[in-house]
Design a protein around this motif. Structure first.
Motif, short mmCIF file in Angstrom:
data_model
loop_
_atom_site.label_atom_id
_atom_site.label_comp_id
_atom_site.label_asym_id
_atom_site.label_seq_id
_atom_site.Cartn_x
_atom_site.Cartn_y
_atom_site.Cartn_z
N ASP A 1 0.71 -0.95 -0.05
CA ASP A 1 0.05 -0.08 0.02
C ASP A 1 0.78 1.20 0.00
OD1 ASP A 1 -3.04 -1.00 0.35
OD2 ASP A 1 -1.66 -2.38 1.71
N ASP B 1 -0.98 -2.72 -4.35
CA ASP B 1 -1.21 -1.31 -4.28
C ASP B 1 -0.12 -0.10 -4.31
OD1 ASP B 1 -3.88 -1.67 -4.63
OD2 ASP B 1 -4.52 -0.90 -2.61
N ASN C 1 -5.95 -3.99 -5.97
CA ASN C 1 -7.13 -3.47 -6.53
C ASN C 1 -6.86 -2.06 -7.13
OD1 ASN C 1 -6.79 -2.42 -3.77
ND2 ASN C 1 -8.72 -1.55 -4.09
N HIS C 2 -5.82 -1.24 -6.74
CA HIS C 2 -5.75 -0.10 -7.21
C HIS C 2 -4.71 0.01 -8.66
CE1 HIS C 2 -6.84 3.12 -3.97
NE2 HIS C 2 -6.85 2.02 -3.54
N HIS D 1 -3.66 -9.59 -1.73
CA HIS D 1 -4.14 -8.26 -1.56
C HIS D 1 -5.61 -8.41 -1.50
CE1 HIS D 1 -3.69 -3.79 -1.81
NE2 HIS D 1 -5.03 -3.97 -2.30
N ASP E 1 -3.70 -4.19 1.64
CA ASP E 1 -4.81 -3.55 1.55
C ASP E 1 -5.17 -2.96 2.72
OD1 ASP E 1 -7.10 -2.97 -0.27
OD2 ASP E 1 -8.40 -4.06 0.98
#
Ligand SMILES: [Mn+2]
Length: 378
Positions: free
Chosen positions: A8, A54, A86-87, A160, A197
């Protein structure tokens, strides 16, 4: 045999509450945190670094952001494995497939773009569960854990997503089924599950094989304990996990009642006790009843701190603080002519029904007092 577990980074993130140069310093601090991770990996004798998703805030971060992080990663002393989350999922056209990433990615930095095991050193296996797009079907992380052989090797699965047991029950894409992951661990398929995450460092399973490492720099007020990375020793069947502080920014949420001058003194003291205000983001929730002089003092106090902090939000101030208006306060203002007329008109308006206009009139009177110098410390 140690692995540095981080996630992240969300490089390229912008925050609406950071005004002017604060945003540039925030972005720079997040890149500097990456370099501190490299130093930590060296100091802790880690054999590799895993970034559990991320890495970037979006699939299309600014080219400068990409070039700058790769320049910093080039100096890392050990292999680095980047997992698309996911980003920044690894769909066609994402940052991972295009210049400058493809051109400037150093040889020891590898994207975990599929589920093929990587082996940075003899006896250690790293397997990624990359996000193929923003809406994957199924539980990517559990699938990777279950497909590994039950050979009791030092195997790290990098995944993630949210875990319902930690963040509450939800059905978001990529949600990880802890029961399936724990079963795979128990069968000797995986020794450590490096998750990303959640921005707060968290042990996920009672046995201590599944962890969120937390974001290296905080990004929001609702994170518990961010600014961390984990050093994981995998020499024994039971991973030894050590938390390290790497963040340089802080987020604070302060809720206080202010009814007296002493309360205002205490508030000022509490704000001034926060170290490095230029790297601190503050959200204030104040309640109470103050007279106009005190409101003017409060406004001065906050305006002054707003200049020192990276951000100071107190959006509810006016609504949650009742103002006690005394004629003495207002009459003490030695006004004449138009200013006196305006004061009297505002006073009448402020005392009419408690509508929005009355609130605005009260704010205006407080400003009048403040500008007249009445808001300075007695
Ligand atoms: Mn995420």
């Amino acid at each position: 045999m140690r692995v540095l577990h981080t996630s992240d980074w969300q490089l390229g993130m912008t925050r609406h509450f950071l005004a002017g140069e604060a945003q540039a310093r925030f972005s720079e601090a997040r890149l500097e945190a990456v370099s501190r991770l490299g130093a930590l990996a060296q100091e802790q004798d880690c054999v590799c670094v895993v970034v559990a998703g991320d890495v970037f805030e979006t699939r299309h971060p600014d080219a400068r952001t990409v070039a700058r992080v790769l320049e910093r990663l080039a100096r890392f002393p050990v292999p680095v494995y980047l997992l698309p989350g996911n980003h920044d999922p690894i769909d066609p056209g994402a940052v991972w497939h295009i210049d400058p990433f493809t051109r400037a990615c150093p040889p020891h930095v590898e994207v975990l773009d599929d589920r093929t095991p990587r082996s940075p050193v003899e006896g250690l296996e790293i397997v990624g569960a990359p996000w193929p797009n923003k809406h994957p079907v199924g539980d990517l992380t559990a699938e990777v854990c279950e497909s590994a052989p039950a050979d009791h090797r030092a195997r790290v699965v990098v995944g993630h997503g949210g875990v319902a047991e930690v963040s509450g029950g939800f059905d978001a894409p990529g949600t990880i089924d802890l029961g399936r992951v724990r079963a795979a661990v128990a069968e000797g398929r995986v020794r450590y599950v490096a998750l990303g995450d959640r921005h707060s460092a968290t042990r996920v399973d009672p046995e201590g094989h599944v962890w969120f490492c937390g974001a290296p720099e905080p990004t929001d007020h609702d994170e518990l304990d961010p600014g961390t990375a984990l050093v994981v020793d995998l020499s024994q069947p039971q991973p030894q996990v050590t938390r390290h502080e790497v963040g340089s920014w802080t987020f604070h949420r302060l809720t206080r009642a202010v009814d007296t001058d002493a309360d205002l003194d205490a508030l000022a003291e509490q704000l001034d006790a926060i170290a490095e205000p230029s790297r601190a983001v503050l959200k204030l929730a104040l309640t109470g009843t103050l007279d106009l002089q005190q409101v003017a003092r409060l406004d001065t106090l906050l305006a002054d701190r707003a200049l020192r902090f990276a951000a100071l939000e107190h959006p509810e101030r006016n609504r949650d603080i009742a103002v006690r208006m005394s004629d003495d306060d207002l009459d003490a203002l030695e006004l004449s002519g138009y200013a006196a007329t305006a004061r009297d008109a505002l006073r009448a308006r402020a005392r009419s029904a408690g509508d929005e206009e009355a609130q605005t009139a009260t704010d205006a009177l407080s400003l009048l007092l403040r500008l007249s110098g009445a808001g300075e410390r007695p």
